[in-house]
Design an enzyme around this catalytic site. Structure first.
Site, PDB file in Angstrom:
ATOM      1  CG  HIS A   1      29.762  25.348  43.432  1.00  0.00           C
ATOM      2  ND1 HIS A   1      29.671  26.444  42.493  1.00  0.00           N
ATOM      3  CD2 HIS A   1      29.749  25.893  44.772  1.00  0.00           C
ATOM      4  CE1 HIS A   1      29.812  27.454  43.371  1.00  0.00           C
ATOM      5  NE2 HIS A   1      29.730  27.158  44.504  1.00  0.00           N
TER       6      HIS A   1
ATOM      7  CG  ASP B   1      29.346  26.380  39.281  1.00  0.00           C
ATOM      8  OD1 ASP B   1      28.622  25.969  39.557  1.00  0.00           O
ATOM      9  OD2 ASP B   1      30.133  27.249  39.890  1.00  0.00           O
TER      10      ASP B   1
ATOM     11  N   GLY C   1      28.978  31.803  49.921  1.00  0.00           N
ATOM     12  CA  GLY C   1      27.640  31.779  50.378  1.00  0.00           C
ATOM     13  C   GLY C   1      26.912  32.711  49.484  1.00  0.00           C
TER      14      GLY C   1
ATOM     15  CB  SER D   1      27.814  29.764  45.254  1.00  0.00           C
ATOM     16  OG  SER D   1      29.199  29.542  45.197  1.00  0.00           O
TER      17      SER D   1
ATOM     18  CB  SER E   1      30.787  30.415  39.059  1.00  0.00           C
ATOM     19  OG  SER E   1      31.728  29.247  39.173  1.00  0.00           O
TER      20      SER E   1
END
Length: 389
Positions: A233, A261, A341, A343, A358
């Site tokens: 993402h 993801d 942030g 991720s 994720s």
């Protein structure tokens, strides 16, 4: 209570309950791995023992014992699963006993599991049966029948059901209709305790030690030959990527979200890759030596550019997360906190890569939960090779 006794093994198989492993059992270990003797702190990645102590309130000896137990459980998991065969009902790490437990649906399979050094527990359903029920719930979601109050669902080998997480206090007719339809598909249990809607952990552009794409900041996961893996993402295929200093770092060579993801970035511009996960000064940087999949119940730590280093426990596997953007499948749920942030950042157990961050809910002040996409699926999908020390 019916019992079976395995010849040459001192302990009995309790058909209606827990099957206790032999007290001494030779178990093969991967080439290059430590022997069955408990490792010393010098053999481990720097800072791992202190990190375990801080996260779980352990003494040095307790931390060393748990690290050793979790490593053995992870090593035994593939052979124990193979021994269970078609009777395999899932596996998990028993934190109290420090052993791998494997669910099986018949006593003969339990004996075979015992021979691998794991414990066995008789369960009502195989992992395949539970996965089929989960797949049917996935199909309901694909048909648009899952309300937003439902946040995720996963097979739980310990209860023999698919557990559906529903936000508490939301007892709408839509939720009731969905649950009735889900229960008609197979064994389903509902959990509302501590459930909050998860969101992907990307963030707007801010300072720190991130990578950037457009106006999104995310975190590097694990180095691979030619680049690194991260969350899907965070950017689409072809998107340009810039490092912490805003110099060009590379581009997304592959990306999938929702559904999955995960993504990988092919690096360039003078950037190089190393098999290290940042400890951010909380602990020493962790070396990456492989990607053995840790069982449910084992400890795991996460590194990200916003909240840096935090640890917790792997709570679920093969979970479907119902994000507003669409479902993401085959996720692992944890008790680790994270924030925007983080991720794409690293989840690691010991020196073994587990996956990339994720999303989740909560924060690292009051607590929360976070899910990661398992690393081995990412490597397999894109034909990547993990960079190891």
């Amino acid at each position: 209570m019916t019992t079976l006794t395995k010849v040459g093994v001192a302990t009995a198989l309790v058909v209606s309950g827990l099957v206790v492993a032999p007290t001494a059992q030779a178990v093969p270990v991967p080439v290059g791995q430590p022997s069955s003797e408990q490792p010393s702190s010098e053999q481990l990645s720097p800072g791992l023992v202190s990190s375990m102590r801080a996260a779980f309130g352990l003494t040095v000896q307790q931390a060393l014992t748990r690290i050793d137990q979790e490593a053995k459980a992870t090593e035994r998991a593939p052979s124990a699963r193979a021994a269970a065969g078609s009777s395999f009902g899932g596996s998990w790490f028993d934190q109290d006993k420090g052993v791998l437990v494997v669910g099986v649906t018949d006593a003969e399979a339990a004996e075979r599991v015992l021979a691998t050094g794991a414990e066995a527990r008789l369960v009502d359903r195989t992992a395949v049966e539970l996965d089929r029920v989960k797949d049917r719930v996935d199909a309901l979601s694909a048909a648009g029948k899952v309300p937003s109050a439902v946040t995720s669902w996963h097979p739980d080998p310990r209860s023999g059901a698919v557990v559906v997480d529903v936000q508490p206090g939301v007892q709408t007719a839509e939720v009731a209709e969905f649950l009735a339809e889900a229960r008609a598909l197979g064994p389903v249990e509902v959990n509302t305790e501590g459930v909050t809607a998860p969101v992907p952990f990307a963030a707007g552009t801010v300072g720190g030690d991130p990578y950037y794409t457009g106006n999104v900041r995310c975190s590097i996961g694990f180095s691979v030959h030619g680049g690194y893996v991260t969350a899907g993402h965070c950017g689409r295929s072809g998107a340009q990527v810039y490092g912490w200093d805003r110099s060009w770092q590379g581009q997304f060579a592959g990306s999938s979200f929702p559904g999955n993801d995960y993504a990988w970035v092919r690096t360039g511009g003078g950037w190089w890759n190393v098999p290290v996960v940042l400890g951010w000064g909380t602990v020493s940087d962790a070396l990456v030596r492989g990607s053995w999949e840790a069982p449910v119940g084992t400890s795991v730590c996460r590194s990200g550019s916003t909240t840096r280093w935090h640890c917790g426990v792997i709570q679920t596997r093969n979970e479907t997360i119902h994000y507003a953007q669409g479902d993401v499948h085959q996720m692992a749920g944890t008790s680790v906190c994270a924030e925007g942030g983080d991720s794409g950042g690293s989840f690691i157990t010991g020196d073994q890569a587990q996956g990339v961050t994720s999303g989740g809910y909560g924060n690292c002040s009051s607590g929360g939960r976070t899910w990661f996409q398992p690393i081995n699926e990412i490597l397999s999908t894109y034909g990547l090779t993990l960079l190891t020390a």
